[in-house]
Motif scaffolding. Structure first.
Motif, mmCIF file in Angstrom:
data_model
loop_
_atom_site.group_PDB
_atom_site.id
_atom_site.type_symbol
_atom_site.label_atom_id
_atom_site.label_comp_id
_atom_site.label_asym_id
_atom_site.label_seq_id
_atom_site.Cartn_x
_atom_site.Cartn_y
_atom_site.Cartn_z
ATOM 1 N N ALA A 199 0.825 -1.208 0.000
ATOM 2 C CA ALA A 199 0.000 0.000 0.000
ATOM 3 C C ALA A 199 0.861 1.261 0.000
ATOM 4 O O ALA A 199 2.068 1.209 0.258
ATOM 5 C CB ALA A 199 -0.915 0.002 1.216
ATOM 6 N N HIS A 200 0.204 2.406 -0.282
ATOM 7 C CA HIS A 200 0.828 3.740 -0.262
ATOM 8 C C HIS A 200 1.929 3.886 -1.316
ATOM 9 O O HIS A 200 2.917 4.598 -1.111
ATOM 10 C CB HIS A 200 1.385 4.054 1.131
ATOM 11 N N VAL A 201 1.759 3.214 -2.443
ATOM 12 C CA VAL A 201 2.737 3.235 -3.532
ATOM 13 C C VAL A 201 2.846 4.641 -4.135
ATOM 14 O O VAL A 201 1.869 5.398 -4.180
ATOM 15 C CB VAL A 201 2.338 2.198 -4.605
ATOM 16 N N HIS A 235 3.475 -0.265 3.599
ATOM 17 C CA HIS A 235 2.507 -1.087 4.332
ATOM 18 C C HIS A 235 2.415 -2.390 3.553
ATOM 19 O O HIS A 235 2.033 -2.418 2.386
ATOM 20 C CB HIS A 235 1.142 -0.390 4.369
ATOM 21 N N PHE A 236 2.762 -3.497 4.235
ATOM 22 C CA PHE A 236 2.803 -4.804 3.581
ATOM 23 C C PHE A 236 1.937 -5.782 4.355
ATOM 24 O O PHE A 236 1.948 -5.796 5.588
ATOM 25 C CB PHE A 236 4.242 -5.325 3.522
ATOM 26 N N GLN A 237 1.207 -6.617 3.630
ATOM 27 C CA GLN A 237 0.411 -7.657 4.279
ATOM 28 C C GLN A 237 0.180 -8.810 3.329
ATOM 29 O O GLN A 237 0.221 -8.649 2.100
ATOM 30 C CB GLN A 237 -0.935 -7.093 4.744
ATOM 31 N N LEU A 238 -0.073 -9.975 3.919
ATOM 32 C CA LEU A 238 -0.537 -11.132 3.170
ATOM 33 C C LEU A 238 -1.996 -11.354 3.502
ATOM 34 O O LEU A 238 -2.456 -11.026 4.603
ATOM 35 C CB LEU A 238 0.266 -12.390 3.538
ATOM 36 N N MET A 239 -2.747 -11.927 2.557
ATOM 37 C CA MET A 239 -4.172 -12.162 2.764
ATOM 38 C C MET A 239 -4.618 -13.355 1.928
ATOM 39 O O MET A 239 -3.879 -13.820 1.052
ATOM 40 C CB MET A 239 -4.975 -10.902 2.425
#
Length: 284
Positions: A199-201, A235-239
């Motif tokens: 996120a926030h690229v 902001h990094f996440q796996l889902m």
């Protein structure tokens, strides 16, 4: 449309109804009691709690196994809002953020601008070393979403700017579609039902588009300050799905790093302490 998606859309509609009637109340007498006007907000809050209840039940019944992936950045960074310290890491299970992490670049100690009580009220994104840093694919994957049209705004790292962020900007973005919260974003399908979201690229920084196949370590975009962000950071996440409004968070481990805790500094796959490089062995 799935029930989760329907609940998300209905929640935004209810918030819109609430804010419209609040604004209208300044100019006309509404034809119902004051307390009735709060019902849309109460209902929206109730709908917003549903993803959290589902996530807590899932964690309690069958805690998910962490998926190991590569580190999405190079250089020296520090962690914020880490799932190593609390879950959900960002205080919410919404938008699949249960195990999300924020990281900020610090090439050298003190190179990242600190919090300012009065002045400057805001800084340009380029004042932060994270801005423009390359984002790397954490594994061989297929790009399922890529957007970079939203602007990179000034930082929110002063007292006045932070008050504006929490009481106005975050509130408005929170009732808008998810893309206004995450800003420009890239979602990768890593296979096996696991997706990675950045996120926030940075605006205009995409090196890929939806449908592209990427290799592990390939540059896919650059770090920016779009969306619900106080300063340039990753902001990094796996889902478990590509849709933020219906997916659930999946825990991660970065190969060679693990999950850095809040304020822990790591670099090149080797976590270190803020006191000095090389003082701390890799996480196990």
């Amino acid at each position: 449309m799935s029930m989760g998606k329907l609940a998300a859309v209905l929640s935004r509609v209810l918030w819109l109804v609430f804010f419209v009637q609040v604004a209208a109340g300044f100019f006309v007498d509404l034809p119902y009691d004051y307390w009735v006007g709060w019902l849309p907000a109460v209902a929206a809050i109730g709908l917003g709690l549903l993803p959290g209840r589902a996530a807590r039940r899932q964690i309690a019944s069958a805690p998910p196994t962490a998926v190991e992936v590569e580190v999405p950045v190079t250089g020296r960074w520090s962690a914020l809002n880490s799932p190593a310290d609390k879950v959900p890491s960002h205080g919410t299970h919404g938008l699949a953020q249960t195990y999300a992490i924020d990281i900020t670049a610090e090439p050298e100690k003190g190179s990242r601008p600190g919090f300012a009580w009065l002045w400057p009220i805001a800084r340009r994104p380029r004042a932060f070393p994270a801005f423009g840093a390359p984002l790397l694919a954490v594994g061989d994957a297929t790009v399922v979403h890529a957007e970079d049209v939203q602007r990179d705004h000034f930082s929110r790292n002063s007292l006045l700017a932070l008050l504006y962020f929490f009481f106005i900007e975050a509130t408005v973005r929170g009732v808008a579609p998810a893309r206004r919260v995450v800003g420009n974003a890239v979602v990768l399908d890593l296979g096996g039902g696991t997706y990675a979201m950045y996120a926030h690229v940075q605006r205009g920084s995409l090196a890929v588009r939806a449908g592209d196949r990427v290799r592990s370590g390939q540059v896919i975009a650059r770090c920016g300050n779009s969306g619900n962000s106080t300063e340039p950071h990753v902001h990094f996440q796996l889902m478990d799905g590509p849709d933020l409004e219906t997916a659930k968070g999946v825990p991660f481990r970065w190969r060679g790093v693990g999950v850095p805790a809040n304020r822990e500094v790591f670099t090149g796959g080797h976590p270190v302490t803020a006191a000095g490089l090389g003082d701390t062995p890799p996480l196990t």
